[in-house]
Scaffold this motif. Structure first.
Motif, PDB file in Angstrom:
ATOM      1  N   UNK A  80       0.815  -1.214   0.000  1.00  0.00           N
ATOM      2  CA  UNK A  80       0.000   0.000   0.000  1.00  0.00           C
ATOM      3  C   UNK A  80       0.846   1.260   0.000  1.00  0.00           C
ATOM      4  N   UNK A  81       0.238   2.339  -0.503  1.00  0.00           N
ATOM      5  CA  UNK A  81       0.852   3.661  -0.461  1.00  0.00           C
ATOM      6  C   UNK A  81      -0.139   4.624   0.184  1.00  0.00           C
ATOM      7  N   UNK A  82       0.431   5.661   0.752  1.00  0.00           N
ATOM      8  CA  UNK A  82      -0.353   6.726   1.357  1.00  0.00           C
ATOM      9  C   UNK A  82       0.159   8.035   0.803  1.00  0.00           C
ATOM     10  N   UNK A  83      -0.728   8.972   0.628  1.00  0.00           N
ATOM     11  CA  UNK A  83      -0.327  10.283   0.140  1.00  0.00           C
ATOM     12  C   UNK A  83      -1.448  11.271   0.324  1.00  0.00           C
ATOM     13  N   UNK A  84      -1.381  12.344  -0.446  1.00  0.00           N
ATOM     14  CA  UNK A  84      -2.359  13.420  -0.348  1.00  0.00           C
ATOM     15  C   UNK A  84      -2.891  13.705  -1.747  1.00  0.00           C
ATOM     16  N   UNK A  85      -4.198  13.885  -1.829  1.00  0.00           N
ATOM     17  CA  UNK A  85      -4.856  14.259  -3.071  1.00  0.00           C
ATOM     18  C   UNK A  85      -5.021  15.779  -3.063  1.00  0.00           C
ATOM     19  N   UNK A  86      -4.678  16.428  -4.171  1.00  0.00           N
ATOM     20  CA  UNK A  86      -4.837  17.886  -4.250  1.00  0.00           C
ATOM     21  C   UNK A  86      -6.275  18.272  -3.928  1.00  0.00           C
ATOM     22  N   UNK A  87      -6.453  19.425  -3.320  1.00  0.00           N
ATOM     23  CA  UNK A  87      -7.790  19.851  -2.887  1.00  0.00           C
ATOM     24  C   UNK A  87      -8.769  19.938  -4.053  1.00  0.00           C
ATOM     25  N   UNK A  88      -8.327  20.367  -5.220  1.00  0.00           N
ATOM     26  CA  UNK A  88      -9.243  20.458  -6.365  1.00  0.00           C
ATOM     27  C   UNK A  88      -9.710  19.060  -6.803  1.00  0.00           C
ATOM     28  N   UNK A  89      -8.795  18.087  -6.819  1.00  0.00           N
ATOM     29  CA  UNK A  89      -9.164  16.711  -7.186  1.00  0.00           C
ATOM     30  C   UNK A  89     -10.056  16.091  -6.116  1.00  0.00           C
ATOM     31  N   UNK A  90      -9.726  16.337  -4.854  1.00  0.00           N
ATOM     32  CA  UNK A  90     -10.526  15.820  -3.742  1.00  0.00           C
ATOM     33  C   UNK A  90     -11.941  16.376  -3.801  1.00  0.00           C
ATOM     34  N   UNK A  91     -12.062  17.699  -3.973  1.00  0.00           N
ATOM     35  CA  UNK A  91     -13.381  18.329  -4.029  1.00  0.00           C
ATOM     36  C   UNK A  91     -14.189  17.818  -5.220  1.00  0.00           C
ATOM     37  N   UNK A  92     -13.531  17.640  -6.362  1.00  0.00           N
ATOM     38  CA  UNK A  92     -14.222  17.113  -7.550  1.00  0.00           C
ATOM     39  C   UNK A  92     -14.718  15.690  -7.286  1.00  0.00           C
ATOM     40  N   UNK A  93     -13.914  14.879  -6.600  1.00  0.00           N
ATOM     41  CA  UNK A  93     -14.348  13.519  -6.291  1.00  0.00           C
ATOM     42  C   UNK A  93     -15.559  13.534  -5.367  1.00  0.00           C
ATOM     43  N   UNK A  94     -15.521  14.324  -4.297  1.00  0.00           N
ATOM     44  CA  UNK A  94     -16.641  14.353  -3.366  1.00  0.00           C
ATOM     45  C   UNK A  94     -17.901  14.946  -4.007  1.00  0.00           C
ATOM     46  N   UNK A  95     -17.746  15.880  -4.932  1.00  0.00           N
ATOM     47  CA  UNK A  95     -18.897  16.396  -5.675  1.00  0.00           C
ATOM     48  C   UNK A  95     -19.501  15.285  -6.523  1.00  0.00           C
ATOM     49  N   UNK A  96     -18.640  14.545  -7.236  1.00  0.00           N
ATOM     50  CA  UNK A  96     -19.109  13.399  -8.022  1.00  0.00           C
ATOM     51  C   UNK A  96     -19.811  12.381  -7.122  1.00  0.00           C
ATOM     52  N   UNK A  97     -19.186  12.047  -5.987  1.00  0.00           N
ATOM     53  CA  UNK A  97     -19.742  11.032  -5.088  1.00  0.00           C
ATOM     54  C   UNK A  97     -21.127  11.433  -4.579  1.00  0.00           C
ATOM     55  N   UNK A  98     -21.281  12.687  -4.195  1.00  0.00           N
ATOM     56  CA  UNK A  98     -22.571  13.123  -3.647  1.00  0.00           C
ATOM     57  C   UNK A  98     -23.687  13.090  -4.680  1.00  0.00           C
TER      58      UNK A  98
END
Length: 171
Positions: A80-98
């Motif tokens: 496994x790897x751990x990291x950080x997703x850029x805020x714009x990509x994160x926000x776009x994902x959560x918008x898609x998910x909702x």
């Protein structure tokens, strides 16, 4: 000669201690429940072939952008790897998910014997919603959720020991 052998032993010990300490660190994302976590439960292994879908974490994403997922698509339950997703990509994902039809499907789902499944948990405020997806699955809306989650670009990536992930309170 004695000085070079002592230096060699010291360097070897430093490398071994460094490897042991970094692989056992708690992941940065280990505190608190992730916003979305997908766990995979293996199918019943076929003699001579094993499981088609190994058990393990598919992905976990926190609202602050921390993410843990397999190092490669075939590393589920291994690496496994751990990291950080850029805020714009994160926000776009959560918008898609909702807005995804996946989150509007009835919660729950059966767990058939001998079949691989995925458990999807989404935490919003104080509520956890849970779904079960039977594998293989090429048509449900959860396939798109998983695909987008796994394709999020990660920055500041580092290896995370699978045993540490398994011991996390959220897993």
């Amino acid at each position: 000669m004695r000085m070079s052998s002592q230096l060699g032993i010291f360097l070897l010990a430093a490398i071994l201690v460094g490897c042991a300490s970094t692989s056992r660190e708690l992941p940065r994302a280990s505190s608190g429940a992730p916003a979305i976590v997908i766990r995979q439960y293996p199918d019943y292994p076929i003699p001579g072939r094993g499981s088609e879908f190994p058990g393990g974490l598919i992905a976990a994403l926190w609202r602050d952008g921390c993410i843990i997922r397999p190092a490669t698509p075939d590393a589920v339950g291994k690496s496994y790897v751990e990291g950080v997703v850029r805020s714009s990509d994160r926000d776009a994902f959560f918008t898609f998910l909702s807005s995804s039809s996946a989150v509007r499907t009835p919660e729950g789902g059966g767990i058939p014997i001998h079949a691989a499944t995925q458990s999807i948990t989404i935490h919003q405020e104080a509520k956890a919603s849970k779904w079960t997806r039977v594998l293989p699955d090429t048509q449900s809306a959860w396939r798109e959720v998983e695909s987008r989650l796994l394709s999020l670009p990660i920055k500041d990536s580092r290896a995370v020991d699978w045993s540490v992930v398994r011991r996390s309170t959220w897993y």
